[in-house]
Design an enzyme around this catalytic site. Structure first.
Site, PDB file in Angstrom:
ATOM      1  N   THR A  19      51.323  51.897  34.948  1.00 25.74           N
ATOM      2  CA  THR A  19      52.772  52.079  34.897  1.00 25.74           C
ATOM      3  C   THR A  19      53.204  52.920  33.719  1.00 25.74           C
ATOM      4  O   THR A  19      54.183  53.650  33.786  1.00 25.74           O
ATOM      5  CB  THR A  19      53.451  50.697  34.798  1.00 25.74           C
ATOM      6  OG1 THR A  19      53.075  49.950  35.926  1.00 25.74           O
ATOM      7  CG2 THR A  19      54.951  50.814  34.786  1.00 25.74           C
ATOM      8  N   TYR A  42      57.921  52.925  41.889  1.00 25.03           N
ATOM      9  CA  TYR A  42      57.382  54.100  41.221  1.00 25.03           C
ATOM     10  C   TYR A  42      55.942  54.301  41.670  1.00 25.03           C
ATOM     11  O   TYR A  42      55.343  53.442  42.305  1.00 25.03           O
ATOM     12  CB  TYR A  42      57.420  53.923  39.701  1.00 25.03           C
ATOM     13  CG  TYR A  42      56.553  52.773  39.258  1.00 25.03           C
ATOM     14  CD1 TYR A  42      57.018  51.470  39.321  1.00 25.03           C
ATOM     15  CD2 TYR A  42      55.241  52.993  38.840  1.00 25.03           C
ATOM     16  CE1 TYR A  42      56.209  50.405  38.973  1.00 25.03           C
ATOM     17  CE2 TYR A  42      54.430  51.930  38.479  1.00 25.03           C
ATOM     18  CZ  TYR A  42      54.924  50.647  38.556  1.00 25.03           C
ATOM     19  OH  TYR A  42      54.123  49.598  38.223  1.00 25.03           O
ATOM     20  N   THR A  47      48.557  47.299  33.823  1.00 23.41           N
ATOM     21  CA  THR A  47      48.493  45.938  33.288  1.00 23.41           C
ATOM     22  C   THR A  47      47.751  44.961  34.200  1.00 23.41           C
ATOM     23  O   THR A  47      47.262  43.930  33.743  1.00 23.41           O
ATOM     24  CB  THR A  47      49.919  45.395  33.038  1.00 23.41           C
ATOM     25  OG1 THR A  47      50.661  45.497  34.246  1.00 23.41           O
ATOM     26  CG2 THR A  47      50.597  46.160  31.928  1.00 23.41           C
ATOM     27  N   ASP A  48      47.653  45.287  35.492  1.00 23.86           N
ATOM     28  CA  ASP A  48      47.094  44.324  36.451  1.00 23.86           C
ATOM     29  C   ASP A  48      45.681  43.872  36.099  1.00 23.86           C
ATOM     30  O   ASP A  48      45.352  42.693  36.204  1.00 23.86           O
ATOM     31  CB  ASP A  48      47.090  44.919  37.870  1.00 23.86           C
ATOM     32  CG  ASP A  48      48.493  45.012  38.459  1.00 23.86           C
ATOM     33  OD1 ASP A  48      49.442  44.568  37.790  1.00 23.86           O
ATOM     34  OD2 ASP A  48      48.628  45.524  39.584  1.00 23.86           O
ATOM     35  N   LYS A 108      47.089  38.519  31.829  1.00 22.59           N
ATOM     36  CA  LYS A 108      48.428  38.881  32.299  1.00 22.59           C
ATOM     37  C   LYS A 108      49.111  37.615  32.787  1.00 22.59           C
ATOM     38  O   LYS A 108      48.613  36.928  33.675  1.00 22.59           O
ATOM     39  CB  LYS A 108      48.352  39.929  33.408  1.00 22.59           C
ATOM     40  CG  LYS A 108      49.728  40.463  33.794  1.00 22.59           C
ATOM     41  CD  LYS A 108      49.675  41.642  34.754  1.00 22.59           C
ATOM     42  CE  LYS A 108      51.087  42.168  35.003  1.00 22.59           C
ATOM     43  NZ  LYS A 108      51.138  43.257  35.968  1.00 22.59           N
ATOM     44  N   GLU A 150      31.947  16.316  35.356  1.00 20.76           N
ATOM     45  CA  GLU A 150      32.116  15.683  36.663  1.00 20.76           C
ATOM     46  C   GLU A 150      30.989  16.103  37.609  1.00 20.76           C
ATOM     47  O   GLU A 150      30.639  15.394  38.540  1.00 20.76           O
ATOM     48  CB  GLU A 150      33.462  16.083  37.273  1.00 20.76           C
ATOM     49  CG  GLU A 150      34.621  15.255  36.743  1.00 20.76           C
ATOM     50  CD  GLU A 150      35.902  15.595  37.468  1.00 20.76           C
ATOM     51  OE1 GLU A 150      36.048  15.229  38.642  1.00 20.76           O
ATOM     52  OE2 GLU A 150      36.770  16.238  36.841  1.00 20.76           O
TER      53      GLU A 150
END
Ligand code: GLU
Length: 357
Positions: free
Chosen positions: A41, A54, A120-121, A193, A314
């Protein structure tokens, strides 16, 4: 006799000469930062300022640098376009390219620090991957933005400026790869994120940020203990082949078809994004046994955003033949397992990596 005007002209020329020599000397002393651009972005362009839609990765790196002229006072910047993708399209090939170029830049002393602009993903994945394969003490800082460059209050220029201030700060050396975002500084191993749309998109749920960038200054609060170990687990070369490791998400009443499909595909590793302390249901339990029997390394992680998956808690991992992610998220456990599997298939050694890195 020379006229006053000529004398003045001589004096002015001398003064300008002095100024330019001074400027050159000064700029030579500034730290050298190479920006490796990958898209996202921060390099996105929209149809209008008020609309969120965008296309990621449209703006070239030179134009991004042009948005922050003040940076010339703190660093000598050059840019290289490594890729132009939205980071949902990040690939292992681009990771390799980045790692090889970063190690080359530092080995040849081409820069004192590197900033990477990135969507950013998957920024946290690239940051952790690089953290595991870049042995240099020199800073590598990732950043990006949540709003495209054409939006009202675009956050890219500020994030890029902050990332450069972080990269050139003397206290950044030896901290491994960092993410600088919305004035927070995050360790590559811990960062995640946290928001799909907010400008304060990143957090480190287990530890919090390691520092803050503000007013052109940088302040650190803490240092990741795991960064004190500078020995990296893997050396990447152009020939490095990465084994296939997939992630399977666990949820109530989940059928185990995906695990069986992966066994059929003969993958090298499976990370289970389990519930709670890396748990899964009976159907998964049986499928995991089949995967282990087929020679696949199965790592128990958790879909919970914080806390660790405890070995032999566990679930008896010795009996089941599984390893645990410690407190790595599934997407980062997958990266460490992938890298570890380039060296060994030994479960003990692989498990050690999870407690060390
Ligand atoms: N999905 C795109 C990416 O990760 C845009 C998101 C962003 O950069 O904030 O590159």
């Amino acid at each position: 006799m020379k006229s006053i005007e000529t004398k003045f002209r001589y004096a002015l020329t001398g003064f300008l000469l002095f100024l330019s020599v001074f400027a050159i000397a000064q700029s030579k002393e500034l730290p050298r930062v190479i920006i490796l651009a990958t898209g996202g972005t921060i390099a996105g362009a929209g149809v209008s300022a008020e609309r969120a839609g965008y296309t990621a990765g449209k703006i070239p790196i030179e134009d991004l640098i042009g948005t922050i002229p003040a940076v010339k006072k703190i660093a000598n910047i050059t840019g290289e376009q490594v890729a132009s993708v939205g980071s949902q399209d990040m690939t292992i090939e681009i990771w390799k390219k980045l790692a090889i170029r970063i190690n080359e830049i530092f080995a040849k002393n081409e820069a004192d620090a590197i900033v990477i602009t990135h969507g950013t993903d998957t920024q946290e994945e690239t940051a952790y991957f690089l953290d595991l394969v870049v042995p240099s003490e020199r800073p590598v800082v990732l950043t990006g933005s949540m709003r495209p460059s054409t939006a009202i209050s675009a956050d890219g220029p500020k994030n890029l400026y902050d990332a450069i201030t972080v990269a050139v700060n003397p206290n950044t050396k030896g901290r491994g790869v960092l993410v600088s975002f919305n004035e927070g500084i995050y360790d590559a191993r811990e960062v995640m994120k946290m928001s799909t749309t907010k400008t304060n998109a990143f957090g480190s749920p287990n530890t919090g940020p390691v520092g803050q960038a503000y007013d052109g200054r940088v302040e650190y609060y803490l240092r990741s203990e795991r960064e004190i170990n500078p020995k990296k687990p893997v050396v990447i070369t152009a020939d490095t082949k990465f084994p296939r490791v997939d992630i399977v998400y666990m949820y109530a009443d989940a059928p185990a078809d995906q695990i069986d499909m992966l066994i059929g595909k003969k993958v090298d590793g499976i990370v289970i994004a389990g519930v709670g302390n890396g748990n899964f249901n009976k159907a998964y339990m049986e499928a995991v046994k089949r995967a282990v029997k087929a020679g696949i390394i199965v790592c128990r992680a958790s879909r919970a955003p914080s806390g660790r998956v405890v070995l032999h808690d566990e679930i008896n991992d010795d009996e089941l033949g599984t390893i645990v992610s410690d407190d790595l998220t599934p997407q980062k456990a997958r990266i460490l397992l992938m890298l570890g599997l380039t060296k060994t298939k030994d479960k003990k050694q692989l498990q050690e990596l999870f407690f060390k890195y």
